[in-house]
Write a protein that holds these residues in place. Structure first.
Motif, mmCIF file in Angstrom:
data_model
loop_
_atom_site.group_PDB
_atom_site.id
_atom_site.type_symbol
_atom_site.label_atom_id
_atom_site.label_comp_id
_atom_site.label_asym_id
_atom_site.label_seq_id
_atom_site.Cartn_x
_atom_site.Cartn_y
_atom_site.Cartn_z
ATOM 1 N N ARG A 103 -10.982 -0.557 -10.806
ATOM 2 C CA ARG A 103 -11.438 0.719 -10.253
ATOM 3 C C ARG A 103 -12.966 0.824 -10.248
ATOM 4 O O ARG A 103 -13.556 1.356 -9.311
ATOM 5 N N LYS A 104 -13.586 0.328 -11.292
ATOM 6 C CA LYS A 104 -15.052 0.400 -11.369
ATOM 7 C C LYS A 104 -15.709 -0.381 -10.230
ATOM 8 O O LYS A 104 -16.824 -0.070 -9.811
ATOM 9 N N LYS A 105 -15.017 -1.401 -9.739
ATOM 10 C CA LYS A 105 -15.598 -2.267 -8.719
ATOM 11 C C LYS A 105 -15.252 -1.826 -7.295
ATOM 12 O O LYS A 105 -16.065 -1.990 -6.378
ATOM 13 N N ILE A 106 -14.042 -1.282 -7.102
ATOM 14 C CA ILE A 106 -13.623 -0.957 -5.729
ATOM 15 C C ILE A 106 -13.624 0.539 -5.454
ATOM 16 O O ILE A 106 -13.410 0.962 -4.324
ATOM 17 N N GLY A 107 -13.868 1.354 -6.478
ATOM 18 C CA GLY A 107 -13.854 2.797 -6.310
ATOM 19 C C GLY A 107 -12.779 3.433 -7.162
ATOM 20 O O GLY A 107 -11.614 3.029 -7.098
ATOM 21 N N ALA A 108 -13.174 4.425 -7.956
ATOM 22 C CA ALA A 108 -12.258 5.017 -8.927
ATOM 23 C C ALA A 108 -11.051 5.675 -8.284
ATOM 24 O O ALA A 108 -9.971 5.744 -8.881
ATOM 25 N N ASP A 109 -11.210 6.193 -7.045
ATOM 26 C CA ASP A 109 -10.116 6.909 -6.411
ATOM 27 C C ASP A 109 -9.234 6.022 -5.538
ATOM 28 O O ASP A 109 -8.292 6.496 -4.913
ATOM 29 N N ARG A 110 -9.532 4.718 -5.478
ATOM 30 C CA ARG A 110 -8.768 3.833 -4.597
ATOM 31 C C ARG A 110 -7.375 3.538 -5.149
ATOM 32 O O ARG A 110 -6.408 3.400 -4.406
ATOM 33 N N ILE A 111 -7.266 3.416 -6.486
ATOM 34 C CA ILE A 111 -5.967 3.170 -7.120
ATOM 35 C C ILE A 111 -5.545 4.438 -7.849
ATOM 36 O O ILE A 111 -6.252 4.915 -8.738
ATOM 37 N N GLU A 112 -4.397 4.959 -7.478
ATOM 38 C CA GLU A 112 -3.919 6.222 -8.028
ATOM 39 C C GLU A 112 -2.927 5.980 -9.158
ATOM 40 O O GLU A 112 -2.063 5.109 -9.064
ATOM 41 N N THR A 113 -3.087 6.740 -10.240
ATOM 42 C CA THR A 113 -2.121 6.709 -11.333
ATOM 43 C C THR A 113 -0.976 7.667 -11.028
ATOM 44 O O THR A 113 -1.221 8.836 -10.719
ATOM 45 N N VAL A 114 0.241 7.179 -11.082
ATOM 46 C CA VAL A 114 1.422 8.023 -10.934
ATOM 47 C C VAL A 114 2.015 8.150 -12.328
ATOM 48 O O VAL A 114 2.690 7.233 -12.815
ATOM 49 N N ARG A 115 1.714 9.248 -12.973
ATOM 50 C CA ARG A 115 2.027 9.405 -14.394
ATOM 51 C C ARG A 115 3.515 9.205 -14.676
ATOM 52 O O ARG A 115 4.370 9.768 -14.007
ATOM 53 N N GLY A 116 3.767 8.361 -15.670
ATOM 54 C CA GLY A 116 5.144 8.069 -16.056
ATOM 55 C C GLY A 116 5.799 6.962 -15.267
ATOM 56 O O GLY A 116 6.902 6.536 -15.591
ATOM 57 N N PHE A 117 5.094 6.445 -14.216
ATOM 58 C CA PHE A 117 5.695 5.419 -13.377
ATOM 59 C C PHE A 117 4.800 4.162 -13.252
ATOM 60 O O PHE A 117 5.233 3.063 -13.552
ATOM 61 N N GLY A 118 3.554 4.335 -12.814
ATOM 62 C CA GLY A 118 2.693 3.171 -12.640
ATOM 63 C C GLY A 118 1.483 3.503 -11.785
ATOM 64 O O GLY A 118 0.881 4.571 -11.924
ATOM 65 N N TYR A 119 1.165 2.605 -10.853
ATOM 66 C CA TYR A 119 -0.024 2.754 -10.024
ATOM 67 C C TYR A 119 0.317 2.443 -8.567
ATOM 68 O O TYR A 119 1.267 1.712 -8.272
ATOM 69 N N LYS A 120 -0.518 2.979 -7.664
ATOM 70 C CA LYS A 120 -0.382 2.624 -6.257
ATOM 71 C C LYS A 120 -1.753 2.609 -5.600
ATOM 72 O O LYS A 120 -2.662 3.330 -6.017
ATOM 73 N N PRO A 164 0.830 -1.216 0.000
ATOM 74 C CA PRO A 164 0.000 0.000 0.000
ATOM 75 C C PRO A 164 0.856 1.255 0.000
ATOM 76 O O PRO A 164 1.855 1.348 0.723
ATOM 77 N N GLY A 165 0.465 2.211 -0.844
ATOM 78 C CA GLY A 165 1.187 3.472 -0.916
ATOM 79 C C GLY A 165 2.467 3.425 -1.721
ATOM 80 O O GLY A 165 3.129 4.449 -1.889
ATOM 81 N N ILE A 166 2.816 2.253 -2.240
ATOM 82 C CA ILE A 166 4.051 2.100 -3.012
ATOM 83 C C ILE A 166 3.711 2.002 -4.492
ATOM 84 O O ILE A 166 2.815 1.250 -4.884
ATOM 85 N N VAL A 167 4.424 2.758 -5.311
ATOM 86 C CA VAL A 167 4.170 2.750 -6.748
ATOM 87 C C VAL A 167 4.712 1.464 -7.360
ATOM 88 O O VAL A 167 5.876 1.117 -7.160
ATOM 89 N N LEU A 168 3.860 0.763 -8.107
ATOM 90 C CA LEU A 168 4.260 -0.446 -8.822
ATOM 91 C C LEU A 168 4.190 -0.159 -10.313
ATOM 92 O O LEU A 168 3.137 0.250 -10.821
ATOM 93 N N ASP A 169 5.297 -0.373 -11.020
ATOM 94 C CA ASP A 169 5.279 -0.106 -12.456
ATOM 95 C C ASP A 169 4.624 -1.265 -13.199
ATOM 96 O O ASP A 169 4.387 -2.334 -12.648
ATOM 97 N N ARG A 170 4.340 -1.049 -14.458
ATOM 98 C CA ARG A 170 3.589 -2.033 -15.244
ATOM 99 C C ARG A 170 4.364 -3.329 -15.427
ATOM 100 O O ARG A 170 3.785 -4.407 -15.427
ATOM 101 N N GLN A 171 5.690 -3.239 -15.615
ATOM 102 C CA GLN A 171 6.479 -4.455 -15.788
ATOM 103 C C GLN A 171 6.457 -5.307 -14.523
ATOM 104 O O GLN A 171 6.400 -6.537 -14.590
ATOM 105 N N THR A 172 6.491 -4.663 -13.357
ATOM 106 C CA THR A 172 6.402 -5.394 -12.098
ATOM 107 C C THR A 172 5.057 -6.094 -11.976
ATOM 108 O O THR A 172 4.976 -7.253 -11.559
ATOM 109 N N LEU A 173 3.989 -5.396 -12.340
ATOM 110 C CA LEU A 173 2.653 -5.992 -12.267
ATOM 111 C C LEU A 173 2.514 -7.144 -13.259
ATOM 112 O O LEU A 173 1.911 -8.173 -12.934
ATOM 113 N N LEU A 174 3.076 -6.987 -14.445
ATOM 114 C CA LEU A 174 3.033 -8.086 -15.416
ATOM 115 C C LEU A 174 3.761 -9.310 -14.879
ATOM 116 O O LEU A 174 3.296 -10.440 -15.038
#
Length: 235
Positions: free
Chosen positions: A215-232, A182-192
């Motif tokens: 996001r549609k199921k758990i809430g749109a604001d629950r997962i944040e996009t960190v532009r250029g890096f990934g998601y958290k 939680p709170g840690i940015v995970l890039d797309r390659q790591t998620l893959l």
């Protein structure tokens, strides 16, 4: 000791040559294959039997692969692997948005196809993903709570505002991976690597679209996009 029950795959492909060759190749790997040449027949076979995984071509007569995927997702979270002859961007996006877990571009090498199938089956078995590139998470002894969202990793149950949320296997694996960091940015390659079970430096739309569905199921604001890096996942 009883013999293990073979994995059953529903293959829906309108090209008879491809359908036969893919079915034979998968059977050599020990899979049991049920095949159909059009979407409506595929839907009937799906409703009449138990299938561990579905392999659907995009371009099908009667009911195309996108429509078939949507119909299946109305009642099932079984793993779905889409096949596209061109790897066309619209085909790929439409298939993933309809609920497919992954896709391959035809012609596809048998070893690659089997690797993708095995990866999907592992996800469907609900094996929690391993730790990512960060320090291992602390041992979980109860449900994890993020605002109105709660996740019980042991029971594999997700609730939002007290209501149980039905997640497809890949969506659940993705949420488990986020909740482990939680709170840690995970890039797309790591998620893959950790969710889809393969390293891939090319098209990462499969991650982006699965995040959108989640996001549609758990809430749109629950997962944040960190532009250029990934998601958290927001704490």
């Amino acid at each position: 000791m009883s013999e293990p029950v073979p994995v059953t795959i529903l293959l829906v492909e309108d090209d008879e040559v491809i359908r036969r060759s893919v079915a034979m190749a998968l059977e050599r790997y020990g899979y049991r294959v049920t095949a159909a040449g059009d979407g409506l027949t595929g839907l009937e076979l799906f409703r009449d039997g138990r299938h561990d995984l579905l392999l659907l071509d995009v371009m099908l007569p009667a009911l195309d692969g996108i429509g078939l995927c949507r119909r299946i997702r109305e009642s099932s979270s079984a793993p779905i692997l889409m096949m596209s002859a061109r790897g066309d961007s619209l085909d790929v996006v439409s298939g993933l948005e309809a609920g497919a877990d992954d896709y391959v571009v035809k012609p596809v090498d048998t070893a690659v196809l089997v690797a993708r199938i095995r990866s999907l089956l592992r996800r469907a078995a609900f094996v929690p993903p391993g730790a990512g590139p960060t320090d291992p998470p602390e041992e979980v002894t109860g449900p994890l709570v993020f605002g109105d969202l709660s996740l019980d990793p042991a029971a594999l149950e997700v609730r939002r505002a007290g209501e149980v949320i039905a997640l497809a296997p890949t969506e659940l694996r993705l949420l488990l991976e986020f909740s482990a960091h939680p709170g840690i940015v995970l890039d797309r390659q790591t998620l893959l690597r950790n969710v889809w079970d393969y390293g891939w430096d090319g098209d990462t739309r499969v991650v982006d679209l699965c995040v959108q569905r989640l996001r549609k199921k758990i809430g749109a604001d629950r997962i944040e996009t960190v532009r250029g890096f990934g998601y958290k996942l927001r704490r």
